[in-house]
Design a protein around this motif. Structure first.
Motif, short mmCIF file in Angstrom:
data_model
loop_
_atom_site.label_atom_id
_atom_site.label_comp_id
_atom_site.label_asym_id
_atom_site.label_seq_id
_atom_site.Cartn_x
_atom_site.Cartn_y
_atom_site.Cartn_z
N LEU A 93 30.26 36.56 34.73
CA LEU A 93 30.86 35.57 33.62
C LEU A 93 30.14 35.88 32.57
N ARG A 94 30.50 36.28 31.33
CA ARG A 94 29.85 36.44 30.02
C ARG A 94 29.79 35.68 28.97
N GLY A 95 29.85 34.35 29.41
CA GLY A 95 29.85 33.22 28.38
C GLY A 95 31.25 32.72 28.17
N VAL A 96 31.85 31.99 29.29
CA VAL A 96 33.14 31.23 29.59
C VAL A 96 32.82 30.17 28.55
N ASP A 97 33.70 30.02 27.74
CA ASP A 97 34.21 28.84 26.95
C ASP A 97 35.51 28.16 27.32
N LEU A 98 35.41 27.20 27.50
CA LEU A 98 36.93 26.52 28.34
C LEU A 98 36.98 25.16 27.73
N GLN A 99 38.25 24.64 27.53
CA GLN A 99 38.41 23.15 27.38
C GLN A 99 39.90 22.97 27.86
N VAL A 100 39.89 21.82 28.84
CA VAL A 100 41.13 21.69 29.08
C VAL A 100 41.42 19.89 29.08
N GLU A 101 42.39 19.63 28.35
CA GLU A 101 42.46 18.36 27.93
C GLU A 101 43.25 17.64 29.29
N ARG A 102 43.09 16.39 29.38
CA ARG A 102 43.17 15.54 30.55
C ARG A 102 45.07 15.57 30.56
N GLY A 103 45.52 15.60 31.62
CA GLY A 103 46.94 15.40 31.91
C GLY A 103 47.97 16.49 31.69
N GLY A 104 47.08 17.61 31.36
CA GLY A 104 47.95 19.17 31.18
C GLY A 104 48.04 19.74 32.57
N ILE A 105 48.75 20.91 32.38
CA ILE A 105 48.86 21.92 33.39
C ILE A 105 48.40 23.32 32.65
N VAL A 106 47.38 23.60 33.09
CA VAL A 106 46.78 24.86 32.31
C VAL A 106 46.47 26.15 33.39
N GLY A 107 47.12 27.18 32.88
CA GLY A 107 47.04 28.28 33.99
C GLY A 107 45.89 29.12 33.45
N PHE A 108 45.34 29.76 34.38
CA PHE A 108 44.12 30.40 33.86
C PHE A 108 44.54 31.94 34.56
N LEU A 109 44.69 32.73 33.55
CA LEU A 109 45.24 33.96 33.98
C LEU A 109 44.17 35.26 33.81
N GLY A 110 44.15 36.18 34.75
CA GLY A 110 43.46 37.26 34.49
C GLY A 110 43.44 38.25 35.48
N PRO A 111 43.01 39.30 35.36
CA PRO A 111 43.15 40.35 36.44
C PRO A 111 42.23 40.21 37.48
N ASN A 112 42.51 40.83 38.56
CA ASN A 112 41.33 40.68 39.60
C ASN A 112 39.89 41.09 39.23
N GLY A 113 39.17 40.13 39.73
CA GLY A 113 37.56 40.43 39.20
C GLY A 113 37.34 40.02 37.79
N ALA A 114 38.31 39.20 37.15
CA ALA A 114 38.05 38.92 35.70
C ALA A 114 36.76 37.70 35.71
N GLY A 115 36.75 36.89 36.88
CA GLY A 115 36.05 35.84 36.73
C GLY A 115 36.78 34.58 36.87
N LYS A 116 37.91 34.46 37.47
CA LYS A 116 38.63 33.26 37.50
C LYS A 116 38.11 32.39 38.60
N THR A 117 37.97 33.13 39.79
CA THR A 117 37.43 32.28 41.16
C THR A 117 36.07 31.78 40.77
N THR A 118 35.33 32.77 40.26
CA THR A 118 33.75 32.59 39.98
C THR A 118 33.81 31.29 38.91
N THR A 119 34.60 31.02 38.20
CA THR A 119 34.50 30.03 37.05
C THR A 119 34.84 28.71 37.91
N ILE A 120 35.89 28.75 38.81
CA ILE A 120 36.36 27.66 39.29
C ILE A 120 35.28 27.16 40.24
N ARG A 121 34.71 28.21 41.07
CA ARG A 121 33.62 27.64 42.12
C ARG A 121 32.16 27.14 41.48
#
Lengths: 302, 286
Positions: free
Chosen positions: A22-50
C-alpha cells in the motif's frame, strides 16, 4: 463529518518485506452506501480491508472505522462489523450450523436465529453438512451468512460472490441491497467489474497500492474517454478536430472520422458546428473499459 | 475468553483429551497390576546384572522395590518425554496452526481480543493436561491398595503436580517458539527435541559431573518424578511456574503484535537452504 462516515483511510502504507503493498491509500466511505473496491490481483484490496480489522497493521497512515481506531479498540470495531475474508477457511470438522453458532457465541449470542434461518433459506444452504463436505460455493454461503447474521453497521466483504453460480450471485446482490436498506454500509472488494457495476453506488479503483479513482460508476464512465464517430456530407480536413482540447483523431475513412474524446464534449460540438455533419454517434465506454484503461496505464508505467 | 475456552476444550482438543486420558489410565492400571510381581522378584540379583552406567542414568531403578521408585521407573521417569512431545505439539498449534489453516483470520474478525483468545485457549490446554493427569492419578490411586502400593492419595498426587508443572512449561515454550519460528510444526519439533535432549542430558549428568553446571539451567533438573512422593520441592515448582509465566507473557506480547498471516504473508524461511537444494540438480545438469 466523522459521524456520517463509515470508513476513512489516510495515507495508508504497508510493506511486506521489500514489497510496498500500500502506497498511501486515501479512502472515504459514507454511511449507508454500497461501495465497490475494484482492482486487479495484488493491487492491495485485501491488505486494505485486513488493516481495517487490525488483522495486520499499516506502517503509516490512519484508519477510522465507524469513527473508531481499529488499532486502539479492535474489539469495538469488530463488534459493529461483519467480515467475509477473501480466502475463507472454516474449521473442517464443524457443520455449517456449528460454525455459525460458534461465531454467534463470539458475538455474545446477540444474533437473531430466525434471521439466520432466513439467510440460510435464501441462499439454499444446508447447515447440517460438515464443512469438509461442502463445495466451495456452499462454504462461501456459510461465510456470507456469518458476515450478515449480526446485522452489522458495516460489512467488509472480500470477493463476496467468489465461487457462487450466477443465480446465487444475484441473490447475494439482493441480500446486500436489503442490508443497505436496513442501514448497513457495504464495502466490498471485487475484480468482477460487472458485479461492481450491478450493485455499487460508488466505486474506488486501487492500482499498485494507490486509489486511482473514486466516484460513482456513472461519473467514472462520464469522465472516461469516449469514442465518437462523425459522418460528414463531404470529406473534411481532420486536423481542425485534432486541435480541439481532449480530442484525438483515430481514423479517417472517406467522409467518416473516428475520434477519441477525453472529458467534456463541448469543444468538439462547437467545432463540429462549422462542418457539414451528416451523422454523429457517441459510444460510452463500459465500466470494464474504464477499468481496463487503468490497467493499461499500469502496464505502461511498469 | 470462555467461548474460546469451551470451543478449544470440547471441540478442538476433545480427541486428544479422551485418547490420552484413556491410554495413560489403562497403562497406569497395567503397571500397577505388575507391582506385586516386581516385589516378589529378587531385585538385588537383577541390579547386579545391570551396568553401573545404566543404574546411574536411571537413578531410581535401584529403589524399584519402593512405591516411589516403582512409580518413577515405570511412569514418571519418561512421562516428560512422552507427554512432552504431546504438549509440544499442542502448545505450538494453540494459535499458529489455525493461522496456517487460515481459520484465525475470521475468528479474529469477531469481537474477541487477542488476549482473550490466547487466554481461553491456554486455559483449555492446561485443563486438558489436568484431565489427562487426573485420570492417570485416579488409575494409580483408586486400586493401589489392592496391589499393595500403600500410598495416600496426596502422596500419589504430588508427582503428578510436578509432572503437570514441567509439562506446562514445555507447552508454553512451544507456544512462544510458534510465535518466533516459521511454522507450528517446526516449533513443535524444536520443543520436542529440547524435551528429549533435556531428558538425556539429565541422565548423563548423573554419569558425568561436568554436565552439572549445564543441566542446572534445564527444566527437568527440577523435576522430581516419582520421588516427589516423599515431598514436593515447592521452591522448584514455583520456579518452573515463574518461567512458564514469563514464556506465556512473552508469547502474548508477540501475539499482540503479530500480523495475522494469510497465504504466507509475513512468513519467513531458512535462508537459501531450500533454494540451494532445488538448484543442485539443475546445476549438475548444466
Amino acid at each position: 463529518m466523522a459521524g456520517e462516515t463509515a470508513l476513512i483511510t489516510e495515507g495508508l502504507e504497508k510493506y511486506y518485506g521489500s514489497v510496498h503493498a500500500l502506497r498511501g491509500v486515501d479512502l472515504q466511505v459514507e454511511r449507508g452506501g454500497i461501495v465497490g473496491f475494484l482492482g486487479p490481483n495484488g493491487a492491495g484490496k485485501t491488505t486494505t480491508i485486513r488493516c481495517m480489522l487490525d488483522l495486520i497493521r499499516p506502517h503509516a497512515g490512519t484508519i477510522r472505522v465507524l469513527g473508531l481506531d481499529p488499532q486502539a479498540d479492535p474489539v469495538a470495531v469488530r463488534r459493529r462489523v461483519g467480515y467475509l475474508p477473501g480466502e475463507l477457511n472454516l474449521e473442517q470438522n464443524m457443520t455449517g450450523e456449528d460454525a455459525l453458532r460458534y461465531f454467534n457465541q463470539l458475538r455474545g449470542n446477540r444474533v437473531d436465529w430466525g434471521y439466520v434461518r432466513q439467510l440460510v433459506d435464501r441462499l439454499a444452504l444446508d447447515l447440517k453438512v460438515a464443512i469438509k463436505n461442502l463445495s466451495r460455493g456452499n462454504k462461501q454461503k456459510v461465510g456470507l451468512v456469518q458476515a450478515l447474521m449480526a446485522r452489522p453497521e458495516l460489512l467488509l466483504l472480500d470477493e463476496p460472490t467468489s465461487g457462487l453460480d450466477p443465480l446465487m450471485q444475484q441473490e447475494v446482490y439482493r441480500l446486500l441491497r436489503g442490508a443497505q436498506a436496513g442501514g448497513t454500509t457495504v464495502f466490498f472488494s471485487s475484480h468482477i467489474i460487472s458485479e461492481v457495476d450491478a450493485i455499487a453506488e460508488r466505486i474506488a479503483i486501487i492500482r499498485g497500492g494507490v486509489i486511482v479513482e473514486e466516484a460513482a460508476p456513472a461519473r467514472l464512465i462520464d469522465m472516461a474517454m469516449r469514442r465518437v464517430r462523425v459522418r460528414f456530407k463531404t470529406p473534411v480536413d481532420p486536423e481542425a478536430l485534432n486541435q480541439v482540447n481532449g480530442v484525438s483523431v483515430l481514423s479517417v475513412d472517406d467522409g467518416e472520422v473516428r475520434l477519441q474524446v477525453e472529458g467534456e464534449m463541448d469543444g468538439l460540438i462547437k467545432t463540429l458546428a462549422g462542418f457539414p455533419v451528416f451523422d454523429l454517434e457517441t459510444e460510452h465506454p463500459s465500466l470494464e473499459e474504464v477499468f481496463l484503461a487503468h490497467y493499461a496505464n499500469d502496464r505502461e508505467e511498469s | 475468553m470462555w467461548v474460546e475456552f469451551g470451543q478449544t476444550l470440547l471441540r478442538r482438543m476433545r480427541g486428544q483429551t479422551l485418547g490420552w486420558s484413556i491410554g495413560l489410565g489403562l497403562y497406569a492400571l497395567m503397571m500397577l497390576a505388575f507391582y506385586p510381581t516386581v516385589l516378589e522378584m529378587d531385585l538385588q540379583l537383577h541390579m547386579d546384572f545391570l551396568p553401573d552406567e545404566l543404574l546411574a542414568f536411571f537413578d531410581t531403578i535401584a529403589i524399584i522395590g519402593t512405591p516411589q521408585g516403582y512409580l518413577d521407573t515405570y511412569f514418571f521417569n519418561y512421562m516428560p518425554i512422552i507427554l512432552g512431545i504431546l504438549v509440544a505439539g499442542m502448545g505450538a498449534s494453540l494459535i499458529v496452526a489455525d493461522e496456517e489453516r487460515g481459520t484465525l483470520d475470521l475468528i479474529l474478525a469477531h469481537p474477541i481480543s487477542r488476549m482473550a483468545l490466547l487466554g481461553g485457549r491456554l486455559l483449555a490446554f492446561a485443563t486438558v493436561l489436568a484431565v489427562i493427569m487426573g485420570v492417570s492419578w485416579l488409575a494409580w490411586t483408586l486400586p493401589a491398595g489392592q496391589f499393595g502400593m500403600d500410598l495416600t492419595w496426596i502422596e500419589f498426587l504430588l508427582p503428578f503436580i510436578g509432572l503437570f508443572v514441567v509439562l506446562l512449561l514445555f507447552g508454553s515454550l512451544a507456544l512462544l517458539l510458534s510465535m518466533l519460528l516459521p511454522s507450528s510444526r517446526m516449533a513443535g519439533m524444536v520443543t520436542g527435541t529440547l524435551a528429549v535432549g533435556n531428558y538425556l542430558l539429565n541422565g548423563l549428568a548423573n554419569l558425568d559431573e561436568r554436565l552439572e553446571p549445564v543441566v542446572r539451567f534445564t527444566p527437568l533438573h527440577y523435576y522430581q518424578g516419582g520421588m516427589a512422593v516423599e515431598g514436593l520441592n515447592w521452591g522448584w515448582v514455583a520456579g518452573q511456574v515463574a518461567v512458564t509465566v514469563v514464556l506465556i507473557v512473552a508469547a502474548m506480547a508477540l501475539f499482540q503484535q503479530r500480523e495475522i498471516r494469510v497465504g504466507g504473508e509475513q512468513s519467513w524461511r531458512w535462508p537459501k537452504l531450500t533454494r540451494l537444494v532445488r538448484r543442485a540438480p539443475v546445476e549438475q545438469a548444466e
